[in-house]
Design a protein around this motif. Structure first.
Motif, mmCIF file in Angstrom:
data_model
loop_
_atom_site.group_PDB
_atom_site.id
_atom_site.type_symbol
_atom_site.label_atom_id
_atom_site.label_comp_id
_atom_site.label_asym_id
_atom_site.label_seq_id
_atom_site.Cartn_x
_atom_site.Cartn_y
_atom_site.Cartn_z
ATOM 1 N N TYR A 253 7.549 6.379 5.647
ATOM 2 C CA TYR A 253 7.174 6.530 4.237
ATOM 3 C C TYR A 253 5.774 7.118 4.111
ATOM 4 C CZ TYR A 253 11.193 3.494 3.557
ATOM 5 O OH TYR A 253 12.455 2.971 3.564
ATOM 6 N N GLU A 254 4.872 6.706 5.013
ATOM 7 C CA GLU A 254 3.514 7.246 5.004
ATOM 8 C C GLU A 254 3.541 8.750 5.287
ATOM 9 O OE1 GLU A 254 0.648 5.863 4.381
ATOM 10 O OE2 GLU A 254 0.958 3.686 4.484
ATOM 11 N N ASP A 255 4.362 9.169 6.234
ATOM 12 C CA ASP A 255 4.448 10.593 6.576
ATOM 13 C C ASP A 255 4.999 11.402 5.408
ATOM 14 O OD1 ASP A 255 3.469 9.996 9.074
ATOM 15 O OD2 ASP A 255 5.440 9.976 10.057
ATOM 16 N N PHE A 256 6.031 10.876 4.753
ATOM 17 C CA PHE A 256 6.583 11.595 3.594
ATOM 18 C C PHE A 256 5.536 11.709 2.490
ATOM 19 C CE2 PHE A 256 8.460 11.345 -0.656
ATOM 20 C CZ PHE A 256 9.216 12.509 -0.656
ATOM 21 N N TYR A 257 4.832 10.613 2.227
ATOM 22 C CA TYR A 257 3.802 10.631 1.187
ATOM 23 C C TYR A 257 2.735 11.674 1.502
ATOM 24 C CZ TYR A 257 -0.687 9.352 -0.832
ATOM 25 O OH TYR A 257 -1.913 9.387 -1.438
ATOM 26 N N THR B 127 2.880 14.393 3.529
ATOM 27 C CA THR B 127 3.397 15.761 3.434
ATOM 28 C C THR B 127 3.618 16.179 1.981
ATOM 29 O OG1 THR B 127 4.524 15.457 5.561
ATOM 30 C CG2 THR B 127 5.245 17.302 4.186
ATOM 31 N N PHE B 128 4.236 15.294 1.214
ATOM 32 C CA PHE B 128 4.520 15.582 -0.193
ATOM 33 C C PHE B 128 3.226 15.746 -0.981
ATOM 34 C CE2 PHE B 128 6.307 13.962 -4.406
ATOM 35 C CZ PHE B 128 6.928 15.159 -4.696
ATOM 36 N N SER B 129 2.278 14.844 -0.761
ATOM 37 C CA SER B 129 1.019 14.878 -1.513
ATOM 38 C C SER B 129 0.178 16.080 -1.133
ATOM 39 C CB SER B 129 0.231 13.592 -1.274
ATOM 40 O OG SER B 129 0.924 12.484 -1.764
ATOM 41 N N GLU B 130 0.141 16.405 0.167
ATOM 42 C CA GLU B 130 -0.655 17.558 0.588
ATOM 43 C C GLU B 130 -0.100 18.851 0.005
ATOM 44 O OE1 GLU B 130 -0.753 17.430 4.802
ATOM 45 O OE2 GLU B 130 -2.269 15.832 4.905
ATOM 46 N N GLY B 131 1.234 18.991 0.014
ATOM 47 C CA GLY B 131 1.837 20.186 -0.567
ATOM 48 C C GLY B 131 1.557 20.304 -2.049
ATOM 49 N N LEU B 132 1.715 19.195 -2.755
ATOM 50 C CA LEU B 132 1.435 19.201 -4.198
ATOM 51 C C LEU B 132 -0.047 19.380 -4.461
ATOM 52 C CD1 LEU B 132 3.718 16.270 -5.436
ATOM 53 C CD2 LEU B 132 4.153 18.715 -5.627
ATOM 54 N N GLY B 133 -0.877 18.739 -3.623
ATOM 55 C CA GLY B 133 -2.319 18.825 -3.828
ATOM 56 C C GLY B 133 -2.836 20.243 -3.684
ATOM 57 N N ASP C 289 0.827 -1.207 0.000
ATOM 58 C CA ASP C 289 0.000 0.000 0.000
ATOM 59 C C ASP C 289 0.862 1.258 0.000
ATOM 60 O OD1 ASP C 289 -2.644 1.281 0.218
ATOM 61 O OD2 ASP C 289 -1.911 1.942 2.170
ATOM 62 N N ALA C 290 1.894 1.278 0.834
ATOM 63 C CA ALA C 290 2.767 2.457 0.892
ATOM 64 C C ALA C 290 3.488 2.674 -0.429
ATOM 65 C CB ALA C 290 3.783 2.301 2.030
ATOM 66 N N LEU C 291 3.924 1.589 -1.080
ATOM 67 C CA LEU C 291 4.613 1.708 -2.373
ATOM 68 C C LEU C 291 3.675 2.249 -3.436
ATOM 69 C CD1 LEU C 291 7.132 1.204 -4.084
ATOM 70 C CD2 LEU C 291 6.302 -1.125 -4.491
ATOM 71 N N GLN C 292 2.422 1.785 -3.425
ATOM 72 C CA GLN C 292 1.458 2.267 -4.412
ATOM 73 C C GLN C 292 1.187 3.756 -4.218
ATOM 74 O OE1 GLN C 292 0.101 0.481 -7.064
ATOM 75 N NE2 GLN C 292 -0.494 2.560 -7.623
ATOM 76 N N LYS C 293 1.053 4.172 -2.960
ATOM 77 C CA LYS C 293 0.817 5.594 -2.692
ATOM 78 C C LYS C 293 2.002 6.442 -3.144
ATOM 79 C CE LYS C 293 -2.291 5.069 1.285
ATOM 80 N NZ LYS C 293 -2.444 5.301 2.740
ATOM 81 N N LEU C 294 3.202 5.971 -2.848
ATOM 82 C CA LEU C 294 4.394 6.721 -3.237
ATOM 83 C C LEU C 294 4.531 6.774 -4.760
ATOM 84 C CD1 LEU C 294 6.510 8.185 -1.540
ATOM 85 C CD2 LEU C 294 8.028 6.226 -1.842
#
Length: 658
Positions: free
Chosen positions: A96-100, A102-108, A57-62
């Motif tokens: 990895y979940e936290d990075f995803y 933070t990264f996704s929220e900023g991009l979103g 799941d984490a890999l798919q999200k990343l």
């Protein structure tokens, strides 16, 4: 040039060391594990390790986050190699979940802002297009659309419909045109509120396209146009700034993203390797068990790297130590033969310990292609083009084209053909080498039959070679029934050779060798042996002559199979006529090209020759390549090659590109 020699490896250790063992196996990329059911199926207490991959799941999200950011999620081995292995599992899944997140929220947030601004720009530009055609309307829109008794419709009318408005002169409406396009008239029609339904129907029948002025438009068209242009310019500036912020965020996190993606990909694929693991649960310790194969030359180094781990035992054994396991096949060929492994793999891999046909395929394929497509100039183009395809695109077929181009050059030299110029090399043979002419004159009418006969003779040699190879392989495998009694064994070779020898001597020397004794001993007897192959094989193994399905059923089917064998010998031999046919057709097609070049005149002649050569190389080269592959598969492979091996598939991270 053979099948790589393998060693069997058994790995046993404490479950606490399993992850480290798997990581090292994946990092090396040279260990072929066997399924746990086969490897430990007979060891009491061992059960397959079945666990859900916690990283999926984490890999798919990343991965999704990377795609959304315009990045190409890819595995970068340098982040997990050698001394960095100890740091691979340094982060938990939550990291990895936290990075995803933070990264996704900023991009979103930035993407939402960009989408909003783009929507505003699109909306304003659509309104701007409408207003640009209504600029002559010197009326405030707020006053115009708040009229209680008068209805106004803005839009455009096709020119032919505009000309028909005179037919409705008696109707209670006024049409005012403000602008003209190529096929339309922009304007508005005015009518009383009670007449609006009727007038709307009239204009609908005239294909009037109504354009609704957005509610956010106020004031006169001129005022609204000015305001819209200002808003569009402002929004575009803000959109450009948002895009820059988006790209800055991506660039700032790019290196970290690839590092985390690589590590997570490595961990996910390493966890998938657990399907090859068996576990023995004991009271105080859980023991894992992995078995597989590795190249014998790498076995000691592999074992040494794993023995550095605590509580891990590695045992290296000969490849045939475990009779339950069939060793996989890894082809190992030299520079010239290696690209032709793709053809062997298309048909099927040889079983481990069997004969590797790749060198034979490489030589015969190149030979037949060169014979059928002999041209020095075109061959050089194939050599260069194939090398470029392999060098820059890594296309395996490019390496094959490079090799067959060499043989095309060789036979093109013998034919004296250079880009279709059949006499270009003649002075070299006559003046330099002192020969009466070219070694092979393809275009001479008296040589046509000789070329076709030579093609069949080449086919006979290749078929006999394939039968001899099958006899050798069968003897090596101790399959004496196949070696002596089959159509591709001694019996088949005697029958085929006797028929060919008798036919050749009859037609060329006028001698008839088909005497009663010759026919009985060398033709009828071998056919009888082929017919009774299974009973004779059973007798040889000491099992009795009776076939498994019974003598009656066997003798019902066997004659039809024998007829097919005889027919196949004839059809396989005649198939090689196509070799001679393509020798003649290649020369004929180039003759057509030069005939066309003469017809168009001197100015266009070079262009016709170039285009003609490219066409022949493309079309005929493809056809010849397919026909040679057909000869390999149907006329040769079927006689000596089973292709029942399994591939050597070492575990590694998908996309690692070893």
């Amino acid at each position: 040039m053979s099948i790589a020699k393998l060693a069997l490896v058994n790995i046993v250790g404490d479950m606490k060391s399993l992850d480290d063992v798997i990581i090292r196996c994946l990092d090396r990329g040279d260990f072929h594990p066997e399924p746990s059911q086969q490897a430990a199926g007979g060891i009491r207490g061992f059960t397959p390790l079945s666990e859900e991959n916690p990283y999926t799941d984490a890999l798919q999200k990343l991965t999704d986050a990377g795609v959304a950011a315009g990045l190409n999620p890819k595995y970068m081995p340098e982040y997990v190699r050698s001394d960095k292995l100890s740091r691979v599992a340094a982060h938990s899944r939550q990291y990895y979940e936290d990075f995803y997140r933070t990264f996704s929220e900023g991009l979103g947030a930035l993407r939402e802002r960009m989408n909003f601004l783009q929507g505003e720009i699109d909306q304003d530009e659509a309104a701007l297009l409408i207003l640009s055609h209504l600029a002559e309307l010197d009326v405030d829109f707020d006053e115009l659309f708040t009229c209680k008794y008068i209805k106004v419709r803005l839009g455009r009318l096709p020119l032919d419909s505009y000309q028909k408005l005179s037919f409705y002169a008696g109707k209670p409406f006024i049409f005012k045109s403000f602008d003209a396009e190529k096929d339309y008239r922009w304007g508005a029609y005015f009518c009383m509120a009670e007449d609006a339904p009727e007038i709307d129907d009239i204009f609908s029948s005239l294909y009037f396209e109504r354009m609704r002025v957005p509610a956010f438009i106020h004031g006169t068209p001129e005022t609204a146009l000015t305001r819209l242009r200002e808003e569009i310019a402002t929004n575009r500036e803000q959109l450009a700034a948002a895009k820059n912020q988006f790209q800055e965020l991506v660039d700032a996190q790019r290196d970290r993203y690839y590092k985390l993606y690589t590590r997570l990909k490595f961990l996910s694929d390493s966890f998938d390797m657990r399907k090859y693991v068996s576990v023995l649960k004991r009271e105080f310790i859980d023991v894992f068990y992995i078995t597989g194969f590795i190249e014998e030359s790498r076995a000691d180094d592999f074992a040494k790297s794993l023995r550095l781990l605590a509580d891990v035992t590695v045992e290296v054994k000969p490849d045939d130590s475990d009779k339950r396991l069939q060793p996989p096949t890894k082809l190992k060929n030299g520079w010239f033969s290696r690209p032709f492994e793709m053809f062997v793999e298309m048909y099927g891999l040889p079983a481990y310990g069997d004969f590797d046909p790749t060198p034979f395929v490489a030589f015969t394929y190149s030979l037949l292609f060169g014979v059928m497509f002999g041209d020095l100039g075109q061959g050089l183009v194939l050599v260069l083009g194939g090398w470029l395809l392999w060098r820059f695109k890594r296309f395996q077929i490019g390496a094959v084209v490079n090799r067959i181009g060499i043989f095309s050059c060789i036979f093109g030299t013998l034919y004296g053909s250079v880009f279709g110029f059949e006499e270009l090399l003649t002075p070299f043979y006559t003046n330099v080498l002192g020969l009466p002419g070219k070694p092979i004159e393809v275009m001479a009418p008296e040589n046509t039959n000789l070329i076709l006969i030579a093609a069949v003779a080449l086919g006979v040699v290749l078929i006999c070679t394939c039968i001899l190879m099958d006899i050798f392989v069968s003897l090596h495998k101790r399959d004496y029934e196949r070696a002596f009694f089959s159509a591709n064994g001694v019996a088949g070779l005697v029958f085929y050779g006797a028929v060919l020898f008798g036919a050749v001597m009859m037609f060329l020397a006028g001698k008839n060798y088909f005497t009663h004794l010759y026919v009985i001993l060398l033709i009828v007897l071998p056919l009888a042996v082929i017919l009774l192959k299974e009973p004779l094989g059973n007798l040889l193994r000491g099992l009795g002559a009776k076939p498994e399905e019974g003598m009656g059923a066997y003798l019902t089917v066997a004659p039809f199979e024998l007829f097919e064998v005889v027919l196949s010998f004839f059809s396989n031999t005649m198939s090689f006529l196509r070799v001679g046919g393509f020798v003649l057709s290649h020369a004929g097609m180039m003759a057509v090209v030069f005939t066309l070049s003469e017809m168009v005149g001197n100015a266009a002649s070079p262009a016709v020759i170039i285009i003609g050569n490219l066409f022949v190389m493309g079309m005929e080269g493809l056809i010849v390549g397919i026909q040679v592959l057909r000869l390999e598969f149907y006329e040769m492979f079927s006689r000596y090659f089973d292709g029942d091996g399994k591939p050597f598939s070492p575990v590694t991270v998908k996309g690692a590109g070893k």
